[in-house]
Design a protein around this motif. Structure first.
Motif, mmCIF file in Angstrom:
data_model
loop_
_atom_site.group_PDB
_atom_site.id
_atom_site.type_symbol
_atom_site.label_atom_id
_atom_site.label_comp_id
_atom_site.label_asym_id
_atom_site.label_seq_id
_atom_site.Cartn_x
_atom_site.Cartn_y
_atom_site.Cartn_z
ATOM 1 N N LYS A 131 0.853 -1.192 0.000
ATOM 2 C CA LYS A 131 0.000 0.000 0.000
ATOM 3 C C LYS A 131 0.887 1.240 0.000
ATOM 4 O O LYS A 131 1.969 1.248 0.583
ATOM 5 C CB LYS A 131 -0.920 -0.006 1.230
ATOM 6 C CG LYS A 131 -1.923 -1.155 1.229
ATOM 7 C CD LYS A 131 -2.819 -1.104 2.459
ATOM 8 C CE LYS A 131 -3.836 -2.249 2.447
ATOM 9 N NZ LYS A 131 -4.709 -2.214 3.648
ATOM 10 N N ALA A 133 1.318 5.618 0.278
ATOM 11 C CA ALA A 133 0.828 6.903 0.787
ATOM 12 C C ALA A 133 1.544 8.031 0.048
ATOM 13 O O ALA A 133 2.493 7.804 -0.705
ATOM 14 C CB ALA A 133 1.069 7.006 2.290
ATOM 15 N N LEU A 134 1.104 9.271 0.280
ATOM 16 C CA LEU A 134 1.698 10.450 -0.353
ATOM 17 C C LEU A 134 2.332 11.325 0.720
ATOM 18 O O LEU A 134 1.642 11.856 1.586
ATOM 19 C CB LEU A 134 0.631 11.234 -1.117
ATOM 20 C CG LEU A 134 1.093 12.506 -1.836
ATOM 21 C CD1 LEU A 134 2.083 12.172 -2.949
ATOM 22 C CD2 LEU A 134 -0.109 13.273 -2.393
ATOM 23 N N GLN A 166 1.064 6.030 8.692
ATOM 24 C CA GLN A 166 -0.192 5.951 7.943
ATOM 25 C C GLN A 166 -0.651 4.508 7.729
ATOM 26 O O GLN A 166 -1.638 4.265 7.027
ATOM 27 C CB GLN A 166 -0.023 6.635 6.584
ATOM 28 C CG GLN A 166 0.299 8.117 6.655
ATOM 29 C CD GLN A 166 -0.794 8.903 7.340
ATOM 30 O OE1 GLN A 166 -1.964 8.795 6.976
ATOM 31 N NE2 GLN A 166 -0.427 9.690 8.344
ATOM 32 N N THR A 168 0.764 2.252 5.976
ATOM 33 C CA THR A 168 1.029 1.813 4.609
ATOM 34 C C THR A 168 2.468 1.305 4.560
ATOM 35 O O THR A 168 3.210 1.386 5.545
ATOM 36 C CB THR A 168 0.830 2.952 3.600
ATOM 37 O OG1 THR A 168 1.727 4.025 3.908
ATOM 38 C CG2 THR A 168 -0.602 3.468 3.635
ATOM 39 N N LEU A 236 -3.904 7.844 -10.059
ATOM 40 C CA LEU A 236 -5.266 7.323 -9.944
ATOM 41 C C LEU A 236 -5.769 6.754 -11.262
ATOM 42 O O LEU A 236 -6.738 5.977 -11.282
ATOM 43 C CB LEU A 236 -6.199 8.435 -9.465
ATOM 44 C CG LEU A 236 -5.809 9.112 -8.143
ATOM 45 C CD1 LEU A 236 -6.774 10.239 -7.826
ATOM 46 C CD2 LEU A 236 -5.766 8.106 -6.999
ATOM 47 N N ASP A 255 -2.781 -0.720 -3.425
ATOM 48 C CA ASP A 255 -3.749 0.316 -3.052
ATOM 49 C C ASP A 255 -3.045 1.658 -2.890
ATOM 50 O O ASP A 255 -1.971 1.751 -2.274
ATOM 51 C CB ASP A 255 -4.424 -0.037 -1.718
ATOM 52 C CG ASP A 255 -5.204 -1.334 -1.789
ATOM 53 O OD1 ASP A 255 -6.367 -1.279 -2.219
ATOM 54 O OD2 ASP A 255 -4.644 -2.383 -1.423
ATOM 55 N N TYR A 256 -3.657 2.695 -3.454
ATOM 56 C CA TYR A 256 -3.240 4.078 -3.228
ATOM 57 C C TYR A 256 -4.496 4.914 -3.092
ATOM 58 O O TYR A 256 -5.302 4.994 -4.020
ATOM 59 C CB TYR A 256 -2.373 4.590 -4.377
ATOM 60 C CG TYR A 256 -2.109 6.082 -4.317
ATOM 61 C CD1 TYR A 256 -1.361 6.629 -3.276
ATOM 62 C CD2 TYR A 256 -2.622 6.937 -5.289
ATOM 63 C CE1 TYR A 256 -1.139 7.999 -3.208
ATOM 64 C CE2 TYR A 256 -2.391 8.295 -5.235
ATOM 65 C CZ TYR A 256 -1.655 8.822 -4.186
ATOM 66 O OH TYR A 256 -1.437 10.181 -4.116
ATOM 67 N N ARG A 257 -4.660 5.503 -1.893
ATOM 68 C CA ARG A 257 -5.886 6.208 -1.569
ATOM 69 C C ARG A 257 -7.080 5.278 -1.797
ATOM 70 O O ARG A 257 -7.128 4.204 -1.242
ATOM 71 C CB ARG A 257 -5.959 7.518 -2.338
ATOM 72 C CG ARG A 257 -4.826 8.483 -1.921
ATOM 73 C CD ARG A 257 -5.023 9.885 -2.332
ATOM 74 N NE ARG A 257 -4.045 10.727 -1.605
ATOM 75 C CZ ARG A 257 -3.906 12.028 -1.777
ATOM 76 N NH1 ARG A 257 -4.670 12.660 -2.638
ATOM 77 N NH2 ARG A 257 -3.000 12.696 -1.071
ATOM 78 N N LYS A 258 -8.027 5.631 -2.652
ATOM 79 C CA LYS A 258 -9.206 4.773 -2.849
ATOM 80 C C LYS A 258 -9.108 3.926 -4.106
ATOM 81 O O LYS A 258 -10.094 3.277 -4.496
ATOM 82 C CB LYS A 258 -10.465 5.633 -2.892
ATOM 83 C CG LYS A 258 -10.770 6.341 -1.572
ATOM 84 C CD LYS A 258 -12.070 7.135 -1.649
ATOM 85 C CE LYS A 258 -12.359 7.822 -0.313
ATOM 86 N NZ LYS A 258 -13.635 8.608 -0.358
ATOM 87 N N SER A 259 -7.946 3.910 -4.737
ATOM 88 C CA SER A 259 -7.762 3.144 -5.969
ATOM 89 C C SER A 259 -7.033 1.837 -5.689
ATOM 90 O O SER A 259 -6.163 1.770 -4.812
ATOM 91 C CB SER A 259 -6.980 3.964 -6.994
ATOM 92 O OG SER A 259 -7.708 5.113 -7.387
#
Length: 278
Positions: A131, A133-134, A166, A168, A236, A255-259
């Motif tokens: 996963k 994060a940014l 986070q 991730t 995204l 996974d990245y955010r909701k994608s």
């Protein structure tokens, strides 16, 4: 000559004991390193590692020993006689000799090699997933030094710490103009259809050895490749996102955010990388 000493955790060390604390690598991060994977008794993609090391040392004005030919340095690194059935992570560190003071009094070097066994034999196939994060708290500047694997790595440490906070596995590092450059663990690739996209070296991306291999062998997986600016929103729209480095080869972002993302081509490319490292 004036004597010196160091206090370490409330213990006063003599001059000899203080030596490790007075190295320029420790005091200023005045050095660089290569992280290598040894597979079946050989260094994977040794030629790329060697020429990156030589180029980086010249940029930092570090003196290159006369006996560091590609063959001789490879023999030095493999002098620990690796067992063919075990893969190893090797960290080859180089730093400038000398002590206190920003202005060096020499360009001569010290160096060390650290070895540790890896769990996997070859790059993991199918690829591992993680996963993402940014990280936006600190940004990376562009320039010739931004392409190097420098001893001073605080930006990557803070990004990795943020990812952990986070919950991730890794975090994206941005440029000063808020474009995607890489992550705390390696270079980043976006796959859209059959086109691979990665941030350019001119924008500040790390000159990764595995990045170089993927750009070189993408055609073997029937992929085209290009370097261009990558906006965080572009992630995204990607079909797959890969994180690459010399130890893991390719790790696929799940996974990245909701994608969510696939890894079909990542698996295929990992097989190709393993074949090139045999």
């Amino acid at each position: 000559m004036n004597s010196s000493f160091t206090i370490y955790n409330q213990t006063i060390l003599n001059e000899a004991e203080s030596e490790a604390f007075n190295r320029r690598s420790h005091l200023y991060g005045d050095g660089l390193f290569e992280t290598l994977r040894v597979h079946q008794g050989k260094i994977c993609f040794w030629e790329s590692h060697y020429f990156r090391l030589m180029s980086s040392m010249r940029i930092l004005r570090l003196e290159i020993p006369l006996n560091w030919s590609p063959d001789d340095l490879e023999k030095e690194i493999l002098s620990f006689k690796p067992e063919p059935q075990i893969d190893y992570r090797v960290r080859f560190s180089v730093w400038r000799e000398g002590g206190l003071g920003y202005t060096p009094n020499t360009n001569s070097i010290d160096w060390s090699i650290n070895f540790s066994e890896l769990d996997d034999k070859g790059y993991s196939s199918p690829v591992k997933k993680q996963k993402l994060a940014l990280f936006q708290e600190h940004k990376k500047s562009k320039g010739l030094l931004s392409n190097l694997k420098l001893s001073e790595s605080i930006l990557y440490i803070l990004a990795a710490k943020f990812a952990s906070e986070q919950h991730t596995d890794d975090a994206i590092i941005l440029s000063q103009d808020n474009h995607v450059l890489e992550t705390s663990r390696g270079n980043i690739f976006l796959l859209k259809g059959n086109e691979l996209i990665t941030p350019s070296l001119e924008d500040g991306a790390l000159r990764g050895v595995m990045r170089e291999q993927i750009l070189k062998y993408a055609k073997d997986a029937n992929l085209t490749s290009k370097e261009e600016k990558v906006n965080p929103f572009d992630l995204l729209k990607a079909d797959e996102i890969w994180i690459t480095n010399a130890i893991t080869g390719i790790v696929s972002v799940s996974d990245y955010r909701k994608s969510s993302y696939g890894c079909l081509k990542g698996d295929e490319m990992q097989v190709i990388l393993n074949s090139k490292c045999e």
